[in-house]
Structures are given as C-alpha cells and as structure tokens.
Design an enzyme around this catalytic site. Structure first.
Site, PDB file in Angstrom:
ATOM      1  N   HIS A 135       0.865  -1.185   0.000  1.00 13.49           N
ATOM      2  CA  HIS A 135       0.000   0.000   0.000  1.00 13.49           C
ATOM      3  C   HIS A 135       0.906   1.241   0.000  1.00 13.49           C
ATOM      4  CE1 HIS A 135      -3.489   2.369   0.413  1.00 13.49           C
ATOM      5  NE2 HIS A 135      -3.858   2.099   1.644  1.00 13.49           N
TER       6      HIS A 135
ATOM      7  N   GLN B 118      -0.142   4.859   1.040  1.00 17.83           N
ATOM      8  CA  GLN B 118      -0.281   4.997   2.493  1.00 17.83           C
ATOM      9  C   GLN B 118       1.089   5.188   3.150  1.00 17.83           C
ATOM     10  OE1 GLN B 118      -3.451   4.562   4.398  1.00 17.83           O
ATOM     11  NE2 GLN B 118      -2.117   5.645   5.820  1.00 17.83           N
TER      12      GLN B 118
ATOM     13  N   ASP C  60      -2.470  -2.025  12.468  1.00 12.54           N
ATOM     14  CA  ASP C  60      -3.458  -2.151  11.387  1.00 12.54           C
ATOM     15  C   ASP C  60      -4.497  -3.156  11.883  1.00 12.54           C
ATOM     16  OD1 ASP C  60      -4.740  -2.188   8.887  1.00 12.54           O
ATOM     17  OD2 ASP C  60      -3.272  -3.537   7.962  1.00 12.54           O
TER      18      ASP C  60
ATOM     19  N   CYS D 185      -3.311   3.223   9.697  1.00 12.69           N
ATOM     20  CA  CYS D 185      -3.779   3.602   8.358  1.00 12.69           C
ATOM     21  C   CYS D 185      -5.282   3.869   8.345  1.00 12.69           C
ATOM     22  CB  CYS D 185      -3.425   2.519   7.354  1.00 12.69           C
ATOM     23  SG  CYS D 185      -3.980   0.869   7.816  1.00 12.69           S
TER      24      CYS D 185
ATOM     25  N   ARG E 149      -3.243  11.931   2.911  1.00  9.37           N
ATOM     26  CA  ARG E 149      -3.430  11.101   1.713  1.00  9.37           C
ATOM     27  C   ARG E 149      -3.728  12.009   0.512  1.00  9.37           C
ATOM     28  NH1 ARG E 149      -4.986   5.774   2.363  1.00  9.37           N
ATOM     29  NH2 ARG E 149      -4.578   5.698   0.121  1.00  9.37           N
TER      30      ARG E 149
HETATM   31  N1  NVA Z   1      -4.661  -4.199   5.875  1.00 10.78           N
HETATM   32  C1  NVA Z   1      -5.876  -3.488   5.600  1.00 10.78           C
HETATM   33  C2  NVA Z   1      -5.545  -2.074   5.202  1.00 10.78           C
HETATM   34  C3  NVA Z   1      -6.745  -1.213   4.913  1.00 10.78           C
HETATM   35  C4  NVA Z   1      -6.367   0.176   4.505  1.00 10.78           C
HETATM   36  C5  NVA Z   1      -6.643  -4.211   4.509  1.00 10.78           C
HETATM   37  O1  NVA Z   1      -6.039  -4.637   3.524  1.00 10.78           O
HETATM   38  O2  NVA Z   1      -7.871  -4.381   4.668  1.00 10.78           O
HETATM   39  N1   CP Z   2      -6.166   3.596   4.772  1.00 10.31           N
HETATM   40  C1   CP Z   2      -6.930   3.293   3.692  1.00 10.31           C
HETATM   41  O1   CP Z   2      -6.435   2.952   2.608  1.00 10.31           O
HETATM   42  O2   CP Z   2      -8.247   3.432   3.930  1.00 10.31           O
HETATM   43  P1   CP Z   2      -9.466   3.102   2.950  1.00 10.31           P
HETATM   44  O3   CP Z   2      -9.584   1.592   2.891  1.00 10.31           O
HETATM   45  O4   CP Z   2     -10.646   3.761   3.596  1.00 10.31           O
HETATM   46  O5   CP Z   2      -9.157   3.645   1.598  1.00 10.31           O
END
Ligand code: NVA
Ligand code: CP
Length: 316
Positions: free
Chosen positions: A128, A131, A230, A270, A298
C-alpha cells in the site's frame, strides 16, 4: 512509462521532490485552481471497499483539474472475466491513468505492463505505497518543520509495527523503512511473520534485509519513534476474524504498550481502526496519535504523486 506500484518506483531524489511538492500542495490548497492534470480523466478501478483512498483520490483529481472515473470491478467486464491485459489496453485508449485497488499485486503489475498510461497502486494484498509515503510524510512534517528536509528527518528513526506482520501494511512498511533509511521492528504471533515475497523484493531492490521480528510487543516498541498498527483481519480475511483475534490479542496497542515507546513517539494507524481490538480508544485519543493527519495527508501526497507521474509522462 513511470508507475507507482511500490515505494521504490521513485528514486530517493524523486521521492524527496514528491514529499516537497506534497508540503507545498498542502500549504497552498484552495488558493488557486490546480491545472497539473487539466483536461485529463483517470480511471479508478476498485475491487475492494475504500473510504480514504477513494475520496482523497477523487477530490485530489478534481483539485488538479482532472475528471475521476470510479469503476468498481463489477461495473466493468473485468468482473466478468475480460482479461486484465485487454482491460489495460482498452482503458489506455480513453484515460490518462489508472488508480487500482485489488487483491493480487500481479494484477497492478500486469495493468502497468500491458497498458500505455501510468498506473498507481491504491492497495493490493502485498503493498500500500500511497499509504506509506503519506505516513512517512505525516511524521516527517512534524520532525522537519515547515522548511526542513523531510526525508532527512526520517533517517535512523525507529518504527514498531504490531499485529498482522504478514500482510500489506507490514510488508509495505518493511519496504518503506528500508527505502527511507528507518529501522523497523515487527511484533506479531507465530505464523504471521513477514512473508517471503517482501524479503525477495528487498533483495531484488538491493535494499538491506534488516528488519527485526519478535513475538514480544514490548521489545518491539522499546526506543520506537512511531508505534503503528493495522486491523487484525484485512479485506479478504473476514472469515478468519475469530481465530486471528484470539492470536493477535497480545499485540493490541494498549496505553501501557504505547507508554513503553519513546516519550515523544507518535501513534499511527492507516485506518479504519477497530477500537478495543488492535488499539485501545485511549491510544487513538492520545495527543500523540496523528491518525487524522495521516488521513488528510493522503490527499496532499497523492496529488503530488499524480502531478509527478503526469509531468513525467508529458516529458517522455
Ligand atoms: N490491511 C488493511 C488495510 C486497509 C487500509 C486491509 O487490507 O484491509
Ligand atoms: N487507509 C486506507 O487505505 O483506507 P481506505 O480503505 O478507507 O481507503
């Protein structure tokens, strides 16, 4: 063609410019209409839910003069089996760039390989990077101040990552820490150690494979400048929620655990957060929690990334 699929897709020098541009864009937001992407349309292909990423990209594109075209995977034939390669080839004939949130990282790589417009990774199961750049910027803007060197302020800082150390946020922070010259310690339960793919990527990128892995959360946070966590069950892991929660409970960021980091450490997440699970509400509410700065940034960081990729394409 320049893409942003992983942290190392910009050189350190380019990243420094992107960070500086994000700071300028944050300071000057709303002063005058943006023109960096005037007349462009960027497709946003999302196979997973999103609040921050979707809204910050849509607003950011609008502020740069571009038109965002949001396409859930099931809105287009990709969701009915049209190939990733053909989707990339077709969309490249219409739009100026693709912003993609999906499961397999190989999908964003294939879109980048087969299309002829820049692709931005808006989260995969592996990484990601939007982020991580934003998170690093959010700490750096406080450490460096309004004029200081943002990337230099990150060097030698320690981040402690707690919980699911096997998935996208942990992997992306491992890569980000190596790229920004930071130290990283990760603490999670046995069976959720950092995966072999991230180790292989560090080697491929000629970055040091120096992250520290422990099962002791207090050991990880000792000396940390940032305490990060997270969700315990990411998108795609919903069915494993119960078993994951039982295993990850010792890695919850409690007020006691946060107090074991440096006295001026930041708490970061995040988002979305699940208070009472991976983090206590008291930690989310702590004055050193900068979670909403991260969410806001962001927008600024992604505008800087969009403007940089677009300028690169125009110059090539
Ligand atoms: N690890 C989480 C991050 C969300 C921004 C997911 O992949 O759901
Ligand atoms: N942190 C993040 O990517 O959040 P969303 O899933 O809300 O985009």
């Amino acid at each position: 063609m320049k893409h942003f699929l992983k942290e190392t897709d910009f050189t350190t020098r380019e990243a420094a410019e992107v960070f500086a541009l994000a700071r300028t864009m944050k300071r000057e937001r709303g002063m005058k209409p943006g023109t960096a992407l005037a007349g462009q349309t960027w497709a946003m292909i999302f196979a997973k839910s999103s609040t921050r990423t979707r809204v910050s990209f849509e607003v950011g594109l609008h502020e740069l003069g571009a038109n965002p075209l949001f396409l859930s995977k099931n809105d287009i034939q990709l969701g009915r089996g049209e190939s990733v390669a053909d989707t990339a080839r077709v969309l490249s004939r219409y739009v100026h760039g693709l912003i993609v949130r999906t499961y397999a990282h190989t999908e964003v790589e294939e879109l980048a390989r087969c299309g002829s417009v820049p692709v931005i990774n808006a989260l995969t199961d592996f990484l990601h990077p939007c982020q991580i750049y934003t998170d690093a910027f959010s700490a750096a803007e406080r450490w460096a101040g309004p004029q200081g060197d943002l990337l230099a302020s990150l060097k030698g800082r320690k981040i402690a990552f707690l919980g699911d150390t096997n998935f996208n946020m942990a992997s992306s922070w491992i890569l980000g820490a190596a790229f920004f010259g930071m130290e990283i310690a990760l603490a999670g339960p046995a069976g959720f150690e950092p995966n072999s793919e991230i180790r292989a990527l560090l080697t491929k990128e000629k970055l040091p494979v120096t992250f520290h892995v422990t099962n002791d959360p207090f050991e990880a946070v000792t000396g940390a400048d940032i305490v990060y966590t997270d969700v315990w069950a990411s998108m795609g892991h919903e069915e494993e929620t119960k078993v994951r929660h039982a295993q990850m409970r010792p890695y919850a960021v409690t007020a006691k655990l946060f107090a074991a980091a440096k006295p001026d450490a930041f708490f970061m997440h995040c988002l979305p957060a699940h208070p009472g699970e991976e983090v206590e509400q008291a930690v989310l509410d702590n004055p050193r929690s900068i979670i909403f700065d991260q969410a806001e940034n962001r927008l600024h960081m992604q505008k800087a990334i969009l403007a940089t990729l677009s300028a690169r394409r125009a110059a090539s």
